[in-house]
Design a protein around this motif. Structure first.
Motif, PDB file in Angstrom:
ATOM      1  N   SER A 407       0.847  -1.194   0.000  1.00 14.29           N
ATOM      2  CA  SER A 407       0.000   0.000   0.000  1.00 14.29           C
ATOM      3  C   SER A 407       0.882   1.244   0.000  1.00 14.29           C
ATOM      4  CB  SER A 407      -0.916   0.011   1.214  1.00 14.29           C
ATOM      5  OG  SER A 407      -1.691   1.195   1.226  1.00 14.29           O
ATOM      6  N   THR A 408       0.515   2.199  -0.829  1.00  9.20           N
ATOM      7  CA  THR A 408       1.305   3.423  -0.960  1.00  9.20           C
ATOM      8  C   THR A 408       0.556   4.665  -0.495  1.00  9.20           C
ATOM      9  OG1 THR A 408       0.529   3.750  -3.235  1.00  9.20           O
ATOM     10  CG2 THR A 408       2.526   2.440  -2.937  1.00  9.20           C
ATOM     11  N   THR A 409      -0.679   4.510  -0.042  1.00  6.71           N
ATOM     12  CA  THR A 409      -1.527   5.659   0.255  1.00  6.71           C
ATOM     13  C   THR A 409      -0.905   6.599   1.286  1.00  6.71           C
ATOM     14  OG1 THR A 409      -3.476   4.320  -0.220  1.00  6.71           O
ATOM     15  CG2 THR A 409      -3.821   6.365   0.975  1.00  6.71           C
ATOM     16  N   THR A 410      -0.484   6.043   2.417  1.00  8.79           N
ATOM     17  CA  THR A 410       0.048   6.887   3.489  1.00  8.79           C
ATOM     18  C   THR A 410       1.358   7.549   3.079  1.00  8.79           C
ATOM     19  OG1 THR A 410      -1.017   5.562   5.205  1.00  8.79           O
ATOM     20  CG2 THR A 410       0.842   6.920   5.879  1.00  8.79           C
ATOM     21  N   PHE A 411       2.243   6.790   2.460  1.00  6.47           N
ATOM     22  CA  PHE A 411       3.502   7.370   2.007  1.00  6.47           C
ATOM     23  C   PHE A 411       3.246   8.520   1.039  1.00  6.47           C
ATOM     24  CE2 PHE A 411       6.058   3.183   2.680  1.00  6.47           C
ATOM     25  CZ  PHE A 411       6.095   3.452   4.032  1.00  6.47           C
ATOM     26  N   GLY A 412       2.326   8.330   0.106  1.00  7.72           N
ATOM     27  CA  GLY A 412       2.006   9.397  -0.847  1.00  7.72           C
ATOM     28  C   GLY A 412       1.459  10.630  -0.156  1.00  7.72           C
ATOM     29  N   TRP A 413       0.630  10.429   0.862  1.00  6.59           N
ATOM     30  CA  TRP A 413       0.043  11.544   1.619  1.00  6.59           C
ATOM     31  C   TRP A 413       1.120  12.301   2.398  1.00  6.59           C
ATOM     32  CZ3 TRP A 413      -0.942  12.036   7.091  1.00  6.59           C
ATOM     33  CH2 TRP A 413      -1.824  13.078   7.427  1.00  6.59           C
ATOM     34  N   LEU A 414       2.035  11.565   3.012  1.00  2.19           N
ATOM     35  CA  LEU A 414       3.091  12.195   3.794  1.00  2.19           C
ATOM     36  C   LEU A 414       4.072  12.976   2.925  1.00  2.19           C
ATOM     37  CD1 LEU A 414       3.908   9.307   6.308  1.00  2.19           C
ATOM     38  CD2 LEU A 414       2.786  11.485   6.839  1.00  2.19           C
ATOM     39  N   LEU A 415       4.223  12.559   1.671  1.00  4.28           N
ATOM     40  CA  LEU A 415       5.195  13.196   0.780  1.00  4.28           C
ATOM     41  C   LEU A 415       4.582  14.268  -0.106  1.00  4.28           C
ATOM     42  CD1 LEU A 415       7.321  10.105  -0.372  1.00  4.28           C
ATOM     43  CD2 LEU A 415       7.785  11.710   1.487  1.00  4.28           C
ATOM     44  N   ASN A 416       3.365  14.678   0.199  1.00  7.21           N
ATOM     45  CA  ASN A 416       2.706  15.710  -0.605  1.00  7.21           C
ATOM     46  C   ASN A 416       3.475  17.033  -0.513  1.00  7.21           C
ATOM     47  OD1 ASN A 416       0.857  17.700  -1.639  1.00  7.21           O
ATOM     48  ND2 ASN A 416      -0.821  16.277  -1.243  1.00  7.21           N
ATOM     49  N   ASP A 417       3.738  17.632  -1.681  1.00  2.08           N
ATOM     50  CA  ASP A 417       4.467  18.906  -1.719  1.00  2.08           C
ATOM     51  C   ASP A 417       3.775  20.005  -0.927  1.00  2.08           C
ATOM     52  OD1 ASP A 417       6.451  17.888  -3.268  1.00  2.08           O
ATOM     53  OD2 ASP A 417       5.659  18.649  -5.162  1.00  2.08           O
ATOM     54  N   GLU A 418       2.444  19.894  -0.771  1.00  5.37           N
ATOM     55  CA  GLU A 418       1.691  20.981  -0.152  1.00  5.37           C
ATOM     56  C   GLU A 418       1.947  21.105   1.347  1.00  5.37           C
ATOM     57  OE1 GLU A 418      -2.439  21.459  -1.463  1.00  5.37           O
ATOM     58  OE2 GLU A 418      -2.059  19.899  -2.936  1.00  5.37           O
ATOM     59  N   TRP A 419       2.594  20.116   1.946  1.00  7.18           N
ATOM     60  CA  TRP A 419       2.892  20.257   3.372  1.00  7.18           C
ATOM     61  C   TRP A 419       3.891  21.392   3.587  1.00  7.18           C
ATOM     62  CZ3 TRP A 419      -0.246  18.268   6.655  1.00  7.18           C
ATOM     63  CH2 TRP A 419      -0.877  17.041   6.415  1.00  7.18           C
ATOM     64  N   ASP A 420       5.005  21.319   2.866  1.00  5.34           N
ATOM     65  CA  ASP A 420       6.044  22.335   3.080  1.00  5.34           C
ATOM     66  C   ASP A 420       6.915  22.475   1.839  1.00  5.34           C
ATOM     67  OD1 ASP A 420       7.555  24.233   4.353  1.00  5.34           O
ATOM     68  OD2 ASP A 420       8.795  22.794   5.468  1.00  5.34           O
ATOM     69  N   GLY A 421       6.304  22.424   0.668  1.00  7.12           N
ATOM     70  CA  GLY A 421       7.042  22.597  -0.568  1.00  7.12           C
ATOM     71  C   GLY A 421       7.949  21.425  -0.897  1.00  7.12           C
ATOM     72  N   LYS A 422       8.761  21.606  -1.940  1.00  7.78           N
ATOM     73  CA  LYS A 422       9.651  20.549  -2.412  1.00  7.78           C
ATOM     74  C   LYS A 422      10.680  20.164  -1.352  1.00  7.78           C
ATOM     75  CE  LYS A 422       8.207  20.243  -6.770  1.00  7.78           C
ATOM     76  NZ  LYS A 422       7.702  19.009  -7.387  1.00  7.78           N
TER      77      LYS A 422
END
Length: 903
Positions: A407-422
């Motif tokens: 499952s990749t859902t959580t990893f993808g959510w944690l790595l979202n650029d919108e948290w704190d940019g690139k």
């Protein structure tokens, strides 16, 4: 007249917009969604920019650009998009789409805000942009392609679906966005998509907005619905620029009621009027915070919480109530009661309050919520937001408690650029990578790899780890079920990289990628599943269908018979049986993956005749035998295909053979014999067991061919040592065994003497057993002596003996078979082949090879024929016969003593 909901439409929805599903197209984002009132490009503008981009990059010839401009003028948008995707690399395609449809200045949109407040039963959009998401923090979109695996998600109240993909969420935009001709075909053929369409339109009234009459999204939707529902399709109501009275009448006849307007600005008033209808039917309840649990109106609180469009508003609503409760135990009790009333896809929005509570029970609840959100892929409902930072930190610290392998859902959510940019995403990636390695979770590297492509250098960092010399320790296993986590991670990441290349067509030729796939599968071990070949086969079979689809009433814009032929040649280059078999596996799954597509039957016919038939004869005899054996077992898909066997039997020889039909006829002719004690019950198994021995079967034998034994026996020169015949046959058999191993064959078989043969030497058909046998070791030796391809010689022998079998068991137009069929055996000294039987077999073998146009196979046939005795060249007297003339000869041979030539 001002635009407003018509009486017909209001009756259809019973004056309640919450019963209606809204389908939104690109026109809704064409104005007023960016700073300064600007909009996003519609179909025509986006295609023009694609052409301009190709012109600017000088990656397209002037003639091709002219063709694309002409296609655009004819509104062939999908053709232009297809050309753009094929002429750009995946990262270039993705960058273009993001630049055009995901600009930084998307702002508030009155019409989108009004739509969200109406609380439609569901909203489906074909747009890739994020205008709706900009208006609300709380949307949890069902996004293509993942949404097709969540059909139940379309049954939830107020669902929001991006059925053609999302510029931010959809993985691999070049491959997965529904923007090109082949991607539309792929989606429309998907059975889950057909199920979603039927459930949406049948159960609920539908309103569309943002489409035009030449919009591919709209045309595809109407076509799909008409195909799925036919004349029973309910009326679809469509907000659309007025196309004129005649056009409205024509579309009404097709089931589309156009609600016309003159300017897009009128849509705001229309949806505000719809909002007023919704609020009248479903007024927002009044809620006041209470200091006692018993005084809280949970139903009203939940309803208002659901109506909030911003996370800040929803969070404030619950915080105000929590502040009124004095004791921590009351706060915990309140949150758990509220959690019980929330829907599964809403639970994640309560996470900030549970993290803030910080109790052991809250942590347990968070683990359950995240586990369900992980399985349902609904973490997108909790968008990056300052109020959710604490939740992100909690998830990063506890991911091992609620995520599962694959499952990749959580990893993808944690790595979202919108948290704190690139830069923030890179830090999160580094932390997760460290956590995986320190925790001995090597198997999760594959999951992290799948979602880190947007972070510069992240994939390379994982690859350096996984493919480093010391990553895999211990004994390397080649059995899939014994792979270590490290081995599995290596394989899956290598396979994912390969899939991306295949999806994006980052290879020069089909043959190149097929051969690479075979080599990668061989490196995994003999018993490993051929994942790489299956990956390529699925893609190339899809391409073959596009390149070959041409009928009197329709065609693919990609039609190209030369490219289709290249795919056949590419598959034919496969040498290992497991990889050859993988192509047939992929073909068997193809109809299930494309069920519902209008051209499915035509495509299957083309695939059978253009792909399966030639590959059947160009693959190895071992593969054919394995496949025929597997066909005697039930097919899980319940679908049968005509392969090369049927082409030879029906199209060339003009016969039929259906052992199942013959068995049923025999069983039905003696029902009384098989009646059980139960009334009207029959037991077929006793007769089935007897009839199974009558089914045509094949085997590859390492035995000494009987003809070689016979030739040795009759040429013995030891006249002073007389022995009984049985002793001499046994002596000859032992000598033949030694000779076949590593002895010299030319004394008994020589191409110079032209005393080669086929029957009883290279292969045999035994009519009493209905069995075809190929003598493997003799074929190997013969191929070396004749200097021809071993596999090609085996195929020629396979065809020759199969013609014998079909001549025997095949039914003519009168339903008769060759009852007295017999072939000379090699167990008597004076055995000689039958001229008529061998001429028939040679004639049809040649005609089949001529049809296949395979030089390798024809070379083997001619070399063998040249080295055989005259009986195997007797067919040349009838070489000029048509298939129909030879069928008449075959039928005549069944009832009279055959002479050759017959006329």
């Amino acid at each position: 007249m001002a635009l407003h909901p018509t009486r017909q439409f209001r009756r259809a929805i019973e004056d309640d917009p919450t019963k209606c599903i809204l389908w939104v197209g690109a026109g809704l984002s064409a104005a007023g969604v960016r700073q300064g009132g600007k909009g996003l490009p519609d179909w025509n503008a986006l295609m023009q920019r694609m052409i301009d981009d190709l012109r600017d990059s000088e990656s397209c010839e002037a003639s091709a650009l002219q063709s694309l401009e002409a296609a655009l003028k004819q509104e062939k948008y999908l053709e232009v998009a297809q050309a753009y995707r094929e002429r750009t690399r995946p990262d270039q395609f993705a960058a273009f789409i993001k630049g055009e449809l995901d600009p930084a200045d998307i702002g508030e949109s009155k019409v989108h805000q009004a739509i969200l407040k109406i609380n439609f039963r569901g909203i489906i959009t074909t747009n890739f942009d994020r205008v709706f998401e900009r208006q609300s923090d709380l949307l949890a979109p069902l996004v293509y392609p993942q949404c097709l695996d969540d059909v139940d998600g379309f049954r939830r109240d107020r669902f929001f679906a991006k059925i053609h993909g999302c510029v931010r969420i959809t993985p691999n935009l070049a491959e997965n966005l529904i923007l090109t001709d082949d991607s539309f075909r792929s989606l429309r053929s998907n059975p889950q998509y057909q199920t979603i369409l039927r459930s949406c339109i049948v159960m609920h009234p539908m309103l569309t907005a943002g489409f035009s009459l030449n919009d591919p999204d709209f045309l595809g939707l109407v076509s799909d619905l008409r195909e799925s529902l036919g004349n029973s399709m309910p009326t679809i109501y469509s907000l659309m620029r007025d196309p004129g009275t005649k056009a409205r009448e024509d579309w009404l006849a097709k089931g589309i009621q156009i609600i016309p307007y003159s300017n897009h600005s009128e849509l705001v008033g229309f949806f505000q009027e719809m909002l007023a209808l919704s609020e009248k039917r479903h007024p927002a309840p009044t809620v006041e915070a209470a200091s006692k649990l018993s005084e809280i109106d949970f139903g009203a609180l939940v309803e208002n919480w659901r109506r909030a469009q911003k996370l800040e508003d929803a969070t404030t609503l619950l915080d105000e109530q929590l502040e009124r409760l004095p004791a921590p135990s009351q706060k915990e009790d309140f949150l758990f009661r509220f959690l019980a009333l929330a829907a599964d896809n809403e639970e994640i929005r309560i996470a900030p309050h549970l993290v803030s509570l910080g109790t052991e029970a809250a942590d347990s609840a968070l683990t359950r919520i995240f586990k369900r959100a992980e399985e349902a892929k609904s973490l997108t409902g909790l968008k990056p937001n300052p109020q959710v930072i604490a939740v992100q930190k909690w998830a990063k610290a506890h991911w091992q408690d609620f995520t599962r392998d694959g499952s990749t859902t959580t990893f993808g959510w944690l790595l979202n650029d919108e948290w704190d940019g690139k830069s923030g995403a890179r830090r999160e990636f580094d932390d997760l990578l460290c956590s995986i390695r320190s925790g001995g979770e090597s198997r999760r590297l594959t999951d992290l790899y799948a979602v880190c492509g947007h972070i510069a250098g992240a994939e390379e960092a994982i690859e350096r780890i996984v493919f480093s010399p010391g990553f895999v320790t211990g004994v390397k296993q080649d059995r899939p079920w014994l792979l270590t986590p490290e081995q599995r991670a290596q394989k899956e990441i290598q396979l994912e990289k390969f899939r991306r290349r295949v999806r994006s067509k980052s290879f020069r030729t089909a043959k190149e990628i097929v051969k690479e796939a075979e080599q990668l599968d061989l490196a995994l071990g003999a018993e490993a599943y051929p994942d790489f070949t299956v990956c390529v086969a699925e893609r190339l079979i899809e391409d073959f269908a596009h390149y070959s689809h041409l009928t009197l009433h329709g065609s693919s814009s990609l039609y190209d018979p030369d490219k289709a032929a290249e795919i056949v040649d590419a598959f034919a280059s496969l040498k290992t049986m497991k990889c050859q078999r993988a192509v047939f596996w992929a073909f068997h799954r193809w109809p299930e993956r494309h069920r519902g597509i209008m051209s499915l039957s035509d495509d299957l016919e083309v695939l059978e005749s253009g792909l399966l038939k030639p590959l059947w004869w160009r693959f190895s005899s071992e593969m054919r035998m394995d496949y025929l054996g597997s066909r005697k077992r039930p097919d899980p898909h319940g679908i049968s295909f005509e392969i090369g066997q049927e082409f030879l039997l029906k199209d060339l020889m003009g016969l039929t053979y259906d052992i199942d039909a013959e068995f049923r006829k025999a069983f039905n002719g003696s029902l009384a014999t098989y009646r059980t004690d139960e009334e009207d019950k029959y037991e077929p198994r006793p007769l089935q067991e007897l009839w199974r021995d009558r089914d045509l079967n094949y085997s590859m034998s390492d035995d000494v061919p009987p003809e070689l034994i016979r030739r040795i026996a009759v040429t013995r020169a030891e006249w002073n040592n007389s022995q009984p015949g049985k002793v001499r046959w046994d002596e000859a058999r032992r000598k033949a065994e030694n000779i076949l191993g590593d002895g010299e064959l030319t004394q008994w078989i020589s191409n110079e003497r032209k005393d080669f043969g086929i029957d009883n030497l290279l292969g045999a058909y035994f009519p009493s057993k209905m069995q075809v046998v190929l003598y493997r070791r003799m074929i190997v030796r013969a191929a070396k002596q004749l200097k021809i391809d071993e596999d090609a010689l085996s195929t020629v022998v396979f065809i020759h003996e199969t013609v014998h079998a079909f001549s025997h068991v095949g039914r003519d137009h009168d339903g008769l078979h060759w009852q007295s069929y017999a072939l000379p055996l090699a167990d008597v000294p004076d055995s000689t082949p039958s001229v008529a039987h061998e001429a028939l077999a040679q004639f049809y073998t040649f005609k089949l090879l001529e049809n296949l146009k395979d030089d390798r196979l024809m070379k083997a046939f001619l070399a063998l024929e040249k080295s055989c005795s005259d009986v195997y060249r007797a067919w040349r007297a009838t070489e000029h016969y048509s298939l129909e003339q030879m069928r008449e000869v075959l039928v005549k041979c069944r009832t009279t003593t055959a002479k050759w030539p017959p006329l």
